[in-house]
Scaffold this active site. Structure first.
Site, PDB file in Angstrom:
ATOM      1  N   GLY A  38     -26.723 -55.401   8.466  1.00  0.00           N
ATOM      2  CA  GLY A  38     -27.272 -56.525   8.719  1.00  0.00           C
ATOM      3  C   GLY A  38     -28.978 -56.444   9.368  1.00  0.00           C
ATOM      4  N   ARG A  70     -25.183 -61.755   5.453  1.00  0.00           N
ATOM      5  CA  ARG A  70     -26.264 -61.523   6.127  1.00  0.00           C
ATOM      6  C   ARG A  70     -27.107 -60.355   5.805  1.00  0.00           C
ATOM      7  NH1 ARG A  70     -21.539 -59.859   7.790  1.00  0.00           N
ATOM      8  NH2 ARG A  70     -21.109 -58.038   8.754  1.00  0.00           N
ATOM      9  N   ASP A 127     -24.110 -50.381  14.923  1.00  0.00           N
ATOM     10  CA  ASP A 127     -23.488 -51.439  15.713  1.00  0.00           C
ATOM     11  C   ASP A 127     -22.281 -50.965  16.827  1.00  0.00           C
ATOM     12  OD1 ASP A 127     -21.549 -50.449  14.163  1.00  0.00           O
ATOM     13  OD2 ASP A 127     -20.901 -52.332  13.196  1.00  0.00           O
ATOM     14  N   THR A 131     -22.783 -44.241  18.659  1.00  0.00           N
ATOM     15  CA  THR A 131     -24.140 -43.753  17.850  1.00  0.00           C
ATOM     16  C   THR A 131     -25.484 -44.034  18.337  1.00  0.00           C
ATOM     17  OG1 THR A 131     -22.677 -44.220  16.086  1.00  0.00           O
ATOM     18  CG2 THR A 131     -24.945 -43.826  15.486  1.00  0.00           C
ATOM     19  N   CYS A 173     -31.674 -45.498  30.117  1.00  0.00           N
ATOM     20  CA  CYS A 173     -32.079 -45.944  31.453  1.00  0.00           C
ATOM     21  C   CYS A 173     -31.465 -47.247  31.760  1.00  0.00           C
ATOM     22  CB  CYS A 173     -33.523 -45.912  31.432  1.00  0.00           C
ATOM     23  SG  CYS A 173     -34.599 -44.556  31.526  1.00  0.00           S
ATOM     24  N   CYS A 186     -19.828 -56.797  14.667  1.00  0.00           N
ATOM     25  CA  CYS A 186     -19.918 -57.900  13.803  1.00  0.00           C
ATOM     26  C   CYS A 186     -18.666 -58.254  13.001  1.00  0.00           C
ATOM     27  CB  CYS A 186     -20.879 -57.812  12.754  1.00  0.00           C
ATOM     28  SG  CYS A 186     -22.703 -57.824  13.517  1.00  0.00           S
ATOM     29  N   CYS A 243     -31.823 -41.159  35.406  1.00  0.00           N
ATOM     30  CA  CYS A 243     -31.041 -41.441  33.765  1.00  0.00           C
ATOM     31  C   CYS A 243     -30.794 -40.138  33.247  1.00  0.00           C
ATOM     32  CB  CYS A 243     -32.224 -41.845  32.925  1.00  0.00           C
ATOM     33  SG  CYS A 243     -31.594 -41.728  31.073  1.00  0.00           S
TER      34      CYS A 243
END
Ligand code: ZN
Length: 251
Positions: A38, A70, A127, A131, A173, A186, A243
């Site tokens: 998408g 989409r 998504d 990853t 961060c 989704c 971080c």
């Protein structure tokens, strides 16, 4: 640029912010687009139409009928094809000048390190958090700017994480890897069709700005969109000194 290219990109060249110089930077650039769904659809279509010279599309998935609501880069006729291959076909039809590499695989830690090192800019159109964090680590290590987008239901967010800048935050961060965030996708939650278009198009715009070095990018802001009210909220972002990913990088 040859005469055909001068015509094709004339409406960019006419812009004070772009001109011949900016267009040549786009033609010389390599954009790594991770995820051909998408967000990846508008991202890749606009980067190709705008003349980004080399685009690598990474996606392990195949085009499914439920994607077509989409994921506008794919077509009914290409249901069942690998998304990266279907995307390559779409980009070739818009702009045969662009060299497109289709990688039908998961973006693993090793693949990412090699791919990111050769990229001018990276676009996270995936998504899932695992990853996203792997992409962020690779971008921080290689000091390659990352344009990150996310869209679910009626909510979207977009930001730039520019590891070339000492003051700009990285993805971790803002979203520390050791913190639990609600993982929503989704595939299970639903997503408003044009929302991915809106967020992905902003990602494409930011990537083009990053490549050309023009304007002010979203490197210090996180934009949040509520598509129900069509209200955008900008949050100023800061690097976190503790971080886990960029904390040791010099300021
Ligand atoms: Zn960081």
């Amino acid at each position: 640029m040859n005469d055909q290219q001068l015509l094709r990109y004339s409406r960019h060249i006419l812009l004070d912010e772009v001109g011949i110089e900016g267009q040549e930077k786009l033609l010389a650039a390599h954009a790594l687009v991770i995820g051909a769904g998408g967000l990846g659809s508008p991202v890749a279509l606009y980067l190709a139409s705008a003349g980004v010279g080399r685009i690598t599309l990474v996606d392990h998935d195949h085009v499914d009928l439920t994607n077509l609501q989409r994921q506008v880069m794919h077509t009914t006729a290409r249901v069942g094809q690998p998304k990266a291959v279907s995307g390559k076909t779409a980009l070739g039809e818009i702009n045969p000048d662009v060299k497109v590499v289709a990688l039908c695989e998961r973006a693993s830690e090793e693949t990412l390190a090699a791919l990111v090192a050769s990229a001018t800019v990276v676009l996270d159109c995936t998504d899932n958090f695992a990853t996203r964090h792997a992409i962020n680590r690779a971008c921080v290590n290689a000091r390659v700017p990352l344009v990150s987008g996310a869209a679910i239901r009626m909510d979207g967010q977009v930001a730039v994480f520019d590891a070339r800048s000492g003051s700009a935050p990285c993805y971790a961060c803002l979203f520390p890897p050791d913190q639990q965030f609600e993982e929503v996708q989704c595939s299970t939650m639903g997503v408003f069709a044009p929302l991915v278009g809106i967020i992905g198009t902003v990602q494409a715009a930011e990537a083009l700005k990053v490549i050309m070095g023009i304007g002010e990018t979203l490197a210090h802001r996180l934009l949040l969109l509520d598509a129900r009210s069509m209200e955008w909220t900008a949050i100023r972002t800061q690097r976190s000194s503790d971080c886990a990913v960029c904390g040791t990088r010099p300021a």
